[in-house]
Design an enzyme around this catalytic site. Structure first.
Site, PDB file in Angstrom:
ATOM      1  N   ARG A  21     -20.428 -38.424 -22.984  1.00 65.00           N
ATOM      2  CA  ARG A  21     -20.646 -36.997 -22.675  1.00 65.00           C
ATOM      3  C   ARG A  21     -20.559 -36.741 -21.168  1.00 65.00           C
ATOM      4  NH1 ARG A  21     -27.213 -36.356 -22.994  1.00 65.00           N
ATOM      5  NH2 ARG A  21     -27.633 -38.581 -23.003  1.00 65.00           N
ATOM      6  N   GLU A  35     -23.761 -20.593 -32.989  1.00 68.65           N
ATOM      7  CA  GLU A  35     -22.490 -21.315 -32.901  1.00 68.65           C
ATOM      8  C   GLU A  35     -21.297 -20.512 -33.386  1.00 68.65           C
ATOM      9  OE1 GLU A  35     -25.277 -22.591 -34.226  1.00 68.65           O
ATOM     10  OE2 GLU A  35     -25.853 -24.077 -32.732  1.00 68.65           O
ATOM     11  N   PHE A  39     -22.738 -29.026 -35.032  1.00 70.50           N
ATOM     12  CA  PHE A  39     -22.818 -27.570 -34.936  1.00 70.50           C
ATOM     13  C   PHE A  39     -21.555 -26.958 -34.330  1.00 70.50           C
ATOM     14  CE2 PHE A  39     -27.206 -29.308 -34.029  1.00 70.50           C
ATOM     15  CZ  PHE A  39     -27.548 -29.359 -35.376  1.00 70.50           C
ATOM     16  N   ARG A  90     -23.844 -39.234 -27.216  1.00 64.50           N
ATOM     17  CA  ARG A  90     -25.019 -39.190 -26.362  1.00 64.50           C
ATOM     18  C   ARG A  90     -25.383 -40.552 -25.789  1.00 64.50           C
ATOM     19  NH1 ARG A  90     -30.878 -37.838 -28.749  1.00 64.50           N
ATOM     20  NH2 ARG A  90     -30.664 -39.976 -29.439  1.00 64.50           N
TER      21      ARG A  90
END
Lengths: 271, 316
Positions: B11, B59, B84, B168
């Site tokens: 990320r 979203e 999402f 992540r």
């Protein structure tokens, strides 16, 4: 504004809608007919839109969120000579640029984005409006929605964002004809009190007769002059307006007339 | 030994690239959905506040507004957790963005099982499938920080919708900054003749480790990093099938409809060979530490090595 001229254009558009749908054998006459004046007023008196240069970055934007009423848009674009009138009879046929719902990838001048699935137009309009603000441009964005469409949750995400971001270059219009596929909007899932809801989300709300050009122009003018807030015009209309046997009949939401009924309808519209 | 140049979450590669892009290109606009810090776009927000919007927990509107910005000629990057960013607004992506062929880039962070303790609701394990079935969509699954950075730069250069998947957890950096990267072109990391491991994302590293385990047993293994799942590098897949005659696919994602399926589609049309697929086998994830989950769901080097030995036995 020459009201007689506009009324004549509206009649032509209504005739196109009926003939196009009959030729196609399917489509949505009810909502197309109810939104005629709202769209005609935009293209023939409100929006900055040069038919010879439809991608002009200085243009105003029109997003047809209720994409199923595209015959009204196609007819208006034909009258502006963005497409040839002959092309209207290709509606919903294979190879046509005139898809059953507006298709951006068919490169039809005036179609900014593909629509048809309900509830998406206001977000798109808010995005364009946000982009224009970031560019410090004065172009405007108009989004035509249905009243049944207000049942979509995505509408309210966009309503919240546009109000919060003070998008006063955005104007939503609801063609409030009170009917949806399954029946009356109020019976299926009431959206009232709609004006209060939009106001609570920091919108300026104007309610008008959606078939009265004077009221329509006044409302658009007010929307253009309102600062710091997006404007919603709730236009009270009659589904199937102009064709007596279609008016307020839910069955005409998504059904094409027969040749016989087409003649009957065209006779009425001419009067 | 597999050469490793440090360890950092992908990320950050995405976030760093966005800031650089923002400096170079005034048309870059970033949209977040209340996860700006955790998906590493807050640095862009700080650097270019006038080209950033946080739409909140919404979203559908995230993708809708991104579409509107693209209509106006901006290059919007809409970013949130992969679940999402892809599934929740899937029809906005399909109908508004792909059908209109709008230049919207979607960043799906926190992908795969390694998001860990948050559990199945937050483990994006289906986005490769649901993004790659969309016409006009490009799907990129970078394997490390450097590759994520390059993918982000390249995504900004091409016109049309792109989905970039990143994560992540800190993962080993296995590609050099100077390594080539071209959307749609696979990179052969290791040549071999007995079996080819085709991998994307975090499992590229595990595949290289698996190749080492297998080398100890005298098995010659090819490892190919297929960072672009769509459009997939067909010639690299066909070449691997011809040279090795057996293939293992590896992804931190559902095998149904995902990367393994994409590889299999190419093979059945061109050069069918036996395939074993490493990935999540049609089940939901669960809470746990990333490393526990990787073992629990059989996504580790040993699992890939076992699959390789299994598929070799199926060779004709």
């Amino acid at each position: 504004m020459d009201l007689e001229k506009l009324k004549n254009i509206a009649k032509k558009v209504r005739r196109d809608i009926i003939t196009m749908l009959t030729e196609a054998g399917s489509g949505h006459p009810g909502g197309s007919l109810s939104s005629v004046e709202l769209v005609v007023a935009l293209y023939f008196g409100v929006m900055k839109f040069d038919p010879k240069n439809p991608l002009d970055p200085e243009r105003d934007y029109f997003i047809l969120s209720k994409g199923h009423v595209c015959p009204v848009l196609y007819s208006v674009l034909a009258q502006l000579e963005c497409l040839k009138s002959d092309e209207l009879c290709s509606l919903r046929k294979i190879g046509s640029r005139l898809q059953g719902h507006p298709a951006k990838d068919k490169m039809l001048p005036g179609v900014e984005v593909s629509t048809g699935s309900l509830g998406y137009g206001l977000s798109i309009g808010a995005g364009i409006a946000l982009g224009l603000k970031a560019e410090k441009k004065n172009n405007r964005v108009f989004v035509l929605m249905g009243d049944g469409e207000q049942q979509e949750g995505s509408i309210w995400e966009a309503v919240m964002a546009a109000g919060d971001r003070n998008l006063d270059n955005l104007c939503g219009i609801i063609d409030s004809n009170k009917l949806q596929i399954d029946g009356k909007v109020e019976d299926i899932m009431s959206i009232e009190p709609l004006a209060e809801k939009y106001r609570a989300f920091k919108w300026n709300v104007i309610e008008i007769d959606g078939h009265n050009f004077k009221e329509i122009f006044k409302a658009y003018d007010k929307a253009l002059k309102t600062k710091g807030k997006p404007t919603l015009i709730i236009a009270n209309t009659i589904k199937g307006k102009g064709v007596s046997f279609m008016e307020n009949i839910v069955d005409w939401h998504g059904k094409a007339p027969s040749k016989e009924l087409m003649e009957k309808a065209l006779n009425e519209i001419s009067i | 030994m597999v050469e490793v140049y440090g360890k950092k979450a992908t990320r950050y590669g995405f976030g760093e690239a966005l800031v650089e892009l923002g400096k170079e290109n005034p048309k870059i606009f970033v949209l977040g959905a209340d996860t700006a810090g955790s998906v590493a776009i807050n640095t862009f927000q700080e650097a270019f506040p006038e080209r950033f919007i946080n739409v909140g927990v919404a979203e559908q509107n995230l993708l809708g507004m991104a579409a509107g910005l693209a209509v106006r000629g901006w290059i919007p990057f809409a970013v949130t957790y992969g679940v999402f960013a892809s599934g929740r607004p899937w029809e906005q992506i399909r109908t508004t963005i792909c059908y209109s062929n709008l230049n919207v880039k979607i960043g799906g962070s926190h992908s795969g099982i390694m998001v860990g303790p948050d559990g199945p609701t937050h483990q994006a394990l289906e986005e490769i499938s649901i993004m790659r079935c969309l016409p006009r969509m490009t799907v990129i699954v970078p394997c490390d920080l450097n590759e994520t950075k390059k993918a982000t730069f390249e995504a900004a250069k091409i016109s049309g919708p792109v989905y970039i998947r990143f994560g992540r957890e800190a993962v080993p950096i296995i590609t050099k900054e100077s390594a080539p990267f071209k959307i749609g072109r696979a990179e052969t990391l290791k040549e071999g003749t007995d079996v080819a491991i085709l991998a994307c994302g975090t499992l590229v590293y595990e595949s290289l480790m698996a190749a080492e385990l297998l080398a100890k047993k005298g098995i010659s293994v090819g490892v190919i990093n297929i960072h672009t799942v769509k459009p997939i590098d067909e010639s690299a897949i066909i070449k691997a099938a011809k040279e090795c005659g057996a293939i293992v696919t590896a992804e931190e994602h559902q095998v149904l409809g995902g990367f393994g399926s994409a590889v299999a589609e190419v093979l059945v049309k061109n050069n069918p060979v036996p395939v074993e697929m490493i990935g999540i086998q049609d089940t939901f994830g669960e809470s746990g530490s990333p490393s526990e989950l990787m073992s629990h769901f059989h996504l580790k080097d040993v699992d890939i090595a076992n699959a390789a030995e299994k598929v070799i036995k199926r060779k004709r």
